[in-house]
Design a protein around this motif. Structure first.
Motif, mmCIF file in Angstrom:
data_model
loop_
_atom_site.group_PDB
_atom_site.id
_atom_site.type_symbol
_atom_site.label_atom_id
_atom_site.label_comp_id
_atom_site.label_asym_id
_atom_site.label_seq_id
_atom_site.Cartn_x
_atom_site.Cartn_y
_atom_site.Cartn_z
ATOM 1 N N ARG C 27 0.851 -1.197 0.000
ATOM 2 C CA ARG C 27 0.000 0.000 0.000
ATOM 3 C C ARG C 27 0.880 1.237 0.000
ATOM 4 O O ARG C 27 1.022 1.918 1.006
ATOM 5 N N ALA C 28 1.473 1.523 -1.149
ATOM 6 C CA ALA C 28 2.456 2.601 -1.261
ATOM 7 C C ALA C 28 1.830 3.960 -0.957
ATOM 8 O O ALA C 28 2.421 4.793 -0.288
ATOM 9 N N VAL C 29 0.620 4.182 -1.497
ATOM 10 C CA VAL C 29 -0.122 5.400 -1.181
ATOM 11 C C VAL C 29 -1.508 4.936 -0.758
ATOM 12 O O VAL C 29 -2.107 4.084 -1.412
ATOM 13 N N ASP C 30 -2.002 5.476 0.350
ATOM 14 C CA ASP C 30 -3.159 4.846 0.973
ATOM 15 C C ASP C 30 -4.154 5.884 1.480
ATOM 16 O O ASP C 30 -4.455 5.944 2.661
ATOM 17 N N GLY C 31 -4.651 6.730 0.568
ATOM 18 C CA GLY C 31 -5.633 7.721 0.981
ATOM 19 C C GLY C 31 -5.003 9.059 1.272
ATOM 20 O O GLY C 31 -4.892 9.471 2.414
ATOM 21 N N VAL C 32 -4.583 9.748 0.206
ATOM 22 C CA VAL C 32 -3.930 11.049 0.360
ATOM 23 C C VAL C 32 -4.803 12.113 -0.299
ATOM 24 O O VAL C 32 -5.266 11.916 -1.424
ATOM 25 N N SER C 33 -5.048 13.210 0.412
ATOM 26 C CA SER C 33 -5.841 14.306 -0.144
ATOM 27 C C SER C 33 -5.152 15.630 0.126
ATOM 28 O O SER C 33 -4.673 15.866 1.238
ATOM 29 N N PHE C 34 -5.102 16.471 -0.874
ATOM 30 C CA PHE C 34 -4.633 17.848 -0.673
ATOM 31 C C PHE C 34 -4.960 18.643 -1.919
ATOM 32 O O PHE C 34 -5.319 18.069 -2.953
ATOM 33 N N ALA C 35 -4.872 19.959 -1.819
ATOM 34 C CA ALA C 35 -5.112 20.811 -2.979
ATOM 35 C C ALA C 35 -3.973 21.798 -3.088
ATOM 36 O O ALA C 35 -3.276 22.077 -2.116
ATOM 37 N N LEU C 36 -3.794 22.299 -4.282
ATOM 38 C CA LEU C 36 -2.668 23.179 -4.544
ATOM 39 C C LEU C 36 -3.190 24.350 -5.368
ATOM 40 O O LEU C 36 -3.753 24.155 -6.445
ATOM 41 N N ALA C 37 -3.060 25.582 -4.823
ATOM 42 C CA ALA C 37 -3.566 26.750 -5.530
ATOM 43 C C ALA C 37 -2.576 27.166 -6.618
ATOM 44 O O ALA C 37 -1.426 26.753 -6.613
ATOM 45 N N ARG C 38 -3.072 27.992 -7.548
ATOM 46 C CA ARG C 38 -2.162 28.549 -8.549
ATOM 47 C C ARG C 38 -1.086 29.326 -7.832
ATOM 48 O O ARG C 38 -1.337 29.929 -6.794
ATOM 49 N N ASN C 39 0.095 29.342 -8.403
ATOM 50 C CA ASN C 39 1.144 30.184 -7.854
ATOM 51 C C ASN C 39 1.660 29.708 -6.497
ATOM 52 O O ASN C 39 2.367 30.429 -5.821
ATOM 53 N N GLU C 40 1.264 28.495 -6.102
ATOM 54 C CA GLU C 40 1.671 28.015 -4.786
ATOM 55 C C GLU C 40 2.651 26.856 -4.937
ATOM 56 O O GLU C 40 2.565 26.073 -5.878
ATOM 57 N N THR C 41 3.591 26.759 -4.002
ATOM 58 C CA THR C 41 4.486 25.612 -3.984
ATOM 59 C C THR C 41 4.206 24.796 -2.733
ATOM 60 O O THR C 41 4.237 25.323 -1.626
ATOM 61 N N LEU C 42 3.893 23.510 -2.957
ATOM 62 C CA LEU C 42 3.630 22.624 -1.832
ATOM 63 C C LEU C 42 4.765 21.617 -1.743
ATOM 64 O O LEU C 42 5.117 20.977 -2.729
ATOM 65 N N GLY C 43 5.336 21.484 -0.560
ATOM 66 C CA GLY C 43 6.395 20.497 -0.362
ATOM 67 C C GLY C 43 5.797 19.186 0.101
ATOM 68 O O GLY C 43 4.844 19.173 0.884
ATOM 69 N N LEU C 44 6.320 18.069 -0.408
ATOM 70 C CA LEU C 44 5.889 16.753 0.060
ATOM 71 C C LEU C 44 7.131 16.061 0.593
ATOM 72 O O LEU C 44 8.044 15.753 -0.171
ATOM 73 N N VAL C 45 7.188 15.888 1.930
ATOM 74 C CA VAL C 45 8.401 15.304 2.511
ATOM 75 C C VAL C 45 8.085 14.001 3.225
ATOM 76 O O VAL C 45 6.943 13.746 3.616
ATOM 77 N N GLY C 46 9.107 13.202 3.391
ATOM 78 C CA GLY C 46 8.957 11.935 4.085
ATOM 79 C C GLY C 46 10.173 11.079 3.804
ATOM 80 O O GLY C 46 11.000 11.432 2.958
ATOM 81 N N GLU C 47 10.248 9.964 4.530
ATOM 82 C CA GLU C 47 11.423 9.125 4.364
ATOM 83 C C GLU C 47 11.285 8.240 3.140
ATOM 84 O O GLU C 47 10.207 8.107 2.564
ATOM 85 N N SER C 48 12.390 7.635 2.759
ATOM 86 C CA SER C 48 12.396 6.830 1.549
ATOM 87 C C SER C 48 11.367 5.704 1.644
ATOM 88 O O SER C 48 11.208 5.079 2.694
ATOM 89 N N GLY C 49 10.652 5.495 0.574
ATOM 90 C CA GLY C 49 9.658 4.432 0.552
ATOM 91 C C GLY C 49 8.306 4.812 1.123
ATOM 92 O O GLY C 49 7.412 3.978 1.177
ATOM 93 N N CYS C 50 8.120 6.069 1.522
ATOM 94 C CA CYS C 50 6.844 6.423 2.143
ATOM 95 C C CYS C 50 5.784 6.702 1.093
ATOM 96 O O CYS C 50 4.617 6.865 1.417
ATOM 97 N N GLY C 51 6.169 6.785 -0.197
ATOM 98 C CA GLY C 51 5.168 6.929 -1.249
ATOM 99 C C GLY C 51 5.170 8.263 -1.968
ATOM 100 O O GLY C 51 4.277 8.542 -2.772
ATOM 101 N N LYS C 52 6.169 9.095 -1.735
ATOM 102 C CA LYS C 52 6.206 10.420 -2.363
ATOM 103 C C LYS C 52 6.243 10.321 -3.884
ATOM 104 O O LYS C 52 5.437 10.946 -4.579
ATOM 105 N N SER C 53 7.175 9.538 -4.414
ATOM 106 C CA SER C 53 7.284 9.445 -5.869
ATOM 107 C C SER C 53 6.034 8.850 -6.472
ATOM 108 O O SER C 53 5.636 9.222 -7.580
ATOM 109 N N THR C 54 5.437 7.916 -5.766
ATOM 110 C CA THR C 54 4.220 7.301 -6.298
ATOM 111 C C THR C 54 3.109 8.341 -6.416
ATOM 112 O O THR C 54 2.376 8.364 -7.406
ATOM 113 N N VAL C 55 2.980 9.206 -5.411
ATOM 114 C CA VAL C 55 2.002 10.293 -5.494
ATOM 115 C C VAL C 55 2.306 11.149 -6.726
ATOM 116 O O VAL C 55 1.417 11.441 -7.541
#
Ligand SMILES: Nc1ncnc2c1ncn2[C@@H]1O[C@H](COP(=O)(O)OP(=O)(O)OP(=O)(O)O)[C@@H](O)[C@H]1O
Ligand SMILES: Nc1ncnc2c1ncn2[C@@H]1O[C@H](COP(=O)(O)OP(=O)(O)O)[C@@H](O)[C@H]1O
Ligand code: SF4
Ligand code: SF4
Ligand SMILES: [Mg+2]
Ligand SMILES: [Mg+2]
Lengths: 278, 328, 320
Positions: C27-55
């Motif tokens: 279950r690499a990604v298991d129920g992730v929700s977020f929104a990103l406005a125009r002109n905004e930068t959102l950081g996605l952090v976590g340890e290796s294997g937590c599913g960032k690249s999959t998102v």
């Protein structure tokens, strides 16, 4: 830094080029007409000379034809068959491998099962049977060899395509909006050409042997046209009286095939990134 | 804490490991050029620099495990005062793993996949099996492996990266070597695991008095555990001294720029980071004078013509720069 | 389809489960929700294997999700037809971690950067060359570089090429997956400065995936912290770094070694015990409970709800 090309490879390359040039220029460098028979000049040993017809450097065959000329023209047949049949199988095999590796799923299962089936039947047997049914001719020979030998290319193309397709630059091409055709031809194919080239060289040597083998069995190039296999086949009955009829074409065949295989091995080593020294 | 600068006085405290004027050549280019440093017992000395600057080659030269393409020119390596270069290969094999050990970046790749944790750690002890097992269990516990009695019979693939690195450290230290060389031991690990491994290394230096050469490219790791640091650039030491002194007042333009180029948890977000223009020259194109001259804002003709020697700029702080006093 | 009023990116209940040959799915990604406005930068952090690249890959349509929805500029990506996906990809682009494998070694830089414009029929011939020259200049390269091959460039320069290619279509959303992790420290700053400048200049929304909290803090407006396939905390940058609410965020921040010995050695240590569990065998209840220093009985059985605490969203029973 480029890896150095060793002296040995230069010799091998020179020999292959020599064979190719001799084959290409056969009509100009042959001392005699390869088809001209002369009952008076039958089975002359190498180096024989006659006042009327000149020198026969490698002797003559059972019909009094000049052996050197026949070997030179025979090399033409060998090269032509090898180049054309390798091209046919390379194109067919690579296309199927690319498609299987790219689309995966049932397409790949279908293609690769067929490949397994083809590879489980001895190719020479398949070739012999097909020629026997269709009747021997130059075109049949090429098509038969081409269409029995593609599975090896498919395997290599399939495995390499799977590898390359997983690289980020392929994902980037998809993101760019490139379609499957463009991705396969512009992005995948150039990056799997190396291993395919290696297979093609080793197949080239094999095709020369296959042609000789089929001609030896009377299923390849049809007499009186010369080919290394048919010369040896005809010379077989005279092994004791006229050794040169089998030894010289055999030597040519052996040298060329060894050279091509050594070149193939060397290419494989050079193109393998693990041995590139970086 | 722990930052009272202990001025390094080689004459008084005989170093556990000393490297003098090490020169390593590849195709005639000095990829490591005149590297000098020493580590005392219980001390952590960091060798820091960008990829390709020669850190790993230096480490391999100390172990006398250089790849074939690399030739050692000048240089002398002393372990407890003994010249390692003079040893035969057979004698050297007895030194490796017993008196000086090395651990690597990819712990999973460095362990033998086909033998158990216990067997690998026991290898360096030279003890008979029954006694070795006791020693191995104690060692595994010491490096913080939970449930060592179960882990000892497992294979590397059954362990996580962090645990593999602990096993590597255990097998490197079980023979109680005087010196441990750790080549990027935490680069492949996550920050939370990295923090655990760094704590472990620091504890080993303090409790066992092991001299540690820590190779890293991460200034944060240096700040965390190194007593002293040598900053390498293109095969040479640019600057060396106490960690506190170097971070507080770098005296080489490369170190100063490198520190200013790092995003920190304390800087102004989106502020412009300092950049070092250009890139590290390849060994074949090393310039004749200072190797940083092509990228250095202070470079002048003198720098381009003559190699700056490592000079003392105050209490054991050395900088190889003609204009070290101009670096603020 | 696109227009004002939409967020640049809306991800709702995204899940990606990789089937495993034997055993339960990962279950690499298991129920992730977020929104990103125009002109905004959102950081996605976590340890290796937590599913960032999959998102990241699911957002750009390179990885079909198991469930959930991804809307880029209002257009649904999940389950989109080939044609719809191709159209949507004109609005989003991706920068990958490894600049070496992100470029086709057999294609010139000009061909690579110009490919999106060429295959979409936006420019060709001299016009294309001009556009490519402009893009290269914008990314800090020289127009002459168009004729060279990727292997003639350093890692940092290659990442500039990748960025130039990603900007060719002027995307509304740029997804960067660890864009500086493979680069040397002295080059990292160049690329970070470039990304900050370009994001500002074009007003793009940017999803910035990284495991480096200092880098994320430097470039992002908001930060999402991910643990084992779920978001643990989502907060504005300053709130997250000044007042981390989730125990995992705190541990992560404490573990970042600061390049300053005085600060670093004075820092309180929040040691995390144990190893990261496998996403194939997810712990029950709160998935962080096996390593959390604050675990209580309830954590082992009840999965914490997503709650607003101050300006942060947190998934922890005891955050406050
Ligand atoms: N194609 C795949 N098949 C099976 N499992 C996968 C696949 N890709 C990723 N995973 C697993 O999914 C989980 C999340 O992977 P992902 O690559 O998203 O992690 P990440 O946070 O980007 O880590 P890293 O920092 O190491 O890149 C990991 O456990 C990984 O092993
Ligand atoms: N086996 C080798 N053959 C040729 N060159 C090498 C070899 N190993 C390292 N080098 C070169 O030596 C230099 C220093 O390498 P290394 O010590 O591995 O750097 P670091 O560990 O700092 O990343 C680099 O220029 C690298 O390319
Ligand atoms: S010697 Fe000159 S070029 Fe080298 S670092 Fe010092 S000022 Fe710069
Ligand atoms: S819910 Fe419990 S286990 Fe999970 S983070 Fe909060 S305190 Fe820790
Ligand atoms: Mg290294
Ligand atoms: Mg990743």
């Amino acid at each position: 830094m480029r890896p150095r090309i060793s002296a040995g490879i230069w010799i091998i390359l020179a020999l292959i080029v020599l064979f190719a040039v001799a084959a290409l220029l056969a009509p100009w460098v042959s001392p005699h007409d390869p088809l001209r028979q002369s009952l008076l000049l039958r089975l002359r040993p190498p180096g024989s000379a006659t006042a009327s017809a000149g020198v026969f450097p490698l002797g003559t065959d059972d019909l009094g034809r000049d052996l050197l000329s026949r070997i030179l023209y025979g090399a033409r047949a060998s090269f032509a068959v090898a180049i054309l049949s390798v091209s046919v199988s390379l194109v067919v095999g690579t296309l199927l491998g690319l498609v299987a590796g790219w689309f995966r799923g049932w397409t790949a299962t279908l293609i690769m099962r067929f490949v397994d089936a083809m590879l489980s039947v001895p190719a020479i047997l398949l070739a012999v049977l097909t020629v026997a049914v269709l009747g021997p001719s130059f075109v049949t020979l090429i098509l038969v060899l081409g269409f029995t030998r593609w599975p090896r290319y498919t395997r290599v193309a399939y495995a390499s395509t799977l590898q390359v397709a997983a690289l980020p630059f392929i994902a980037a091409a998809e993101m760019s909006g490139a379609g499957s055709g463009r991705i396969l031809l512009r992005h995948v194919l150039p990056n799997i050409a190396g291993p395919l080239l290696v297979v093609a060289t080793s197949e080239f040597g094999l095709m020369i042997l296959f042609e000789a083998g089929l001609s030896f069995l009377g299923l390849g190039i049809q007499p009186p046209a010369p080919s290394w296999g048919s010369i040896m086949s005809a010379g077989r009955q005279y092994v004791e009286r006229a050794w040169w009829l089998t030894v010289f074409p055999g030597l040519g065949l052996f040298t060329l095939v060894v050279c091509v295989n050594v070149l193939g091995d060397w290419l494989r080593d050079r193109l393998d990134p693990r041995s590139a020294g970086r | 804490m722990l930052l009272a600068p202990a001025p390094f006085v080689p004459a008084l405290f005989a170093p556990a490991l000393a490297v003098h004027d090490l020169n390593l050549l590849i195709d005639g280019a000095a990829v490591v050029d005149g590297v000098d440093f020493a580590v005392a017992s219980g001390e952590v000395m960091a060798l820091v620099g960008e990829s390709g600057c020669g850190k790993s080659l230096t480490a391999h030269a100390i172990m006398r495990l250089l790849p074939d393409a690399v030739r050692q020119g000048r240089g002398r390596i002393e372990l407890d005062g003994e010249n390692l270069s003079a040893l035969s290969e057979r004698q050297m094999r007895r030194v490796r793993g017993r008196r000086i050990s090395m651990i690597f970046q990819e712990p999973q790749a460095a362990l033998d996949p086909l033998s158990t944790v216990g067997a690998q750690v026991a290898e360096a002890t030279g003890l008979p099996r029954s006694q070795a097992r006791e020693a191995v269990l104690r060692m595994l516990a010491e490096v913080g492996i939970s449930d060592p009695a179960r882990r000892i019979d497992q294979y590397p693939f059954e362990l996580s990266g962090g645990m593999c690195q602990r096993v590597m450290i255990a097998s490197a230290l079980i023979a109680r070597p005087a010196v441990l060389i750790a080549d990027e031991p935490t680069t492949a690990l996550d920050v939370t695991i990295q923090a655990q491994i760094l704590d472990l290394l620091r504890r080993l230096a303090v409790e066992r008095g092991t001299a540690i050469v820590l190779i890293t490219h991460d200034m944060g790791v240096v700040a965390d555990i190194a007593d002293r640091v040598a900053v390498m650039y293109a095969g040479r030491i640019a600057e060396t001294g106490d960690t506190a002194a170097i971070f507080a007042a770098p005296r080489h333009p490369y170190t100063a720029l490198l520190l200013a180029a790092l995003p920190r948890l304390t800087d102004v977000p989106r502020s412009r980071l300092a950049v070092i223009e250009g890139r590290v020259p390849a060994p074949a194109e090393f310039p004749p004078g200072c190797r940083f001259a092509g990228r250095c804002p202070l470079a002048d003709d003198h720098c381009r013509a003559e190699v700056p020697p490592l000079r003392d700029v105050g209490s054991g702080h050395l900088s190889a720069c003609w204009h070290s006093e101009a670096v603020r | 389809m696109s227009g004002p009023g939409h967020d640049a990116l809306v991800v709702a209940d995204l899940a990606v489960h990789y089937p495993a040959r034997n055993g339960p799915p990962v279950r690499a990604v298991d129920g992730v929700s977020f929104a990103l406005a125009r002109n905004e930068t959102l950081g996605l952090v976590g340890e290796s294997g937590c599913g960032k690249s999959t998102v990241a890959r699911a957002i750009v349509g390179l990885q079909p999700p198991t469930r959930g929805s991804v809307k880029v500029d209002g257009a649904e990506i999940v389950g989109a037809s080939r044609a719809a996906l191709r159209a949507a990809r004109a609005r989003m682009q991706m920068v990958f971690q490894d600049p070496v494998t992100s470029l086709n070694p057999r294609m010139t830089v000009g061909e690579a950067v110009g490919e999106p414009l060429l295959v979409r029929g936006i420019a060709r011939g001299a016009a294309l060359r001009e556009r490519v020259a402009g893009l290269l200049t914008e990314a800090g390269l020289r127009p002459e570089d168009a004729g060279r091959y990727p292997h003639q460039f350093s890692g940092g320069q290659r990442q500039r090429i990748v960025i130039a290619r990603a900007l060719a279509l002027r995307p509304a959303l740029l997804v960067c997956d660890e864009p500086v992790s493979a680069l040397d420290v002295s080059v990292r700053a160049q690329i970070l400065n470039l990304l900050v400048d370009l994001q500002r200049a074009h007003g793009m929304a940017c999803l910035f995936v990284s495991h480096d909290l200092a880098v994320v803090r430097h470039v992002c407006d908001r930060v999402a912290v991910m643990y084992l396939g779920r978001l643990a905390e989502l907060a504005p940058r300053d709130a997250l770094y000044a007042e981390p609410r989730h125990p995992y965020t705190r541990a992560l921040l404490a573990a970042v070694p600061e390049p300053d010995p005085v600060v670093q050695r004075a820092k309180p240590r929040v040691p995390l015990v144990g190893e990261i569990p496998s996403p194939a065998h997810m712990p029950s209840g709160c998935r962080f409970h096996t390593r959390c220093p604050m675990t209580q009985a309830i954590c082992r059985t009840v999965e914490p709800e997503w709650r607003q605490v101050g300006s942060s969203l947190v998934a922890c029973h005891f955050a406050g």
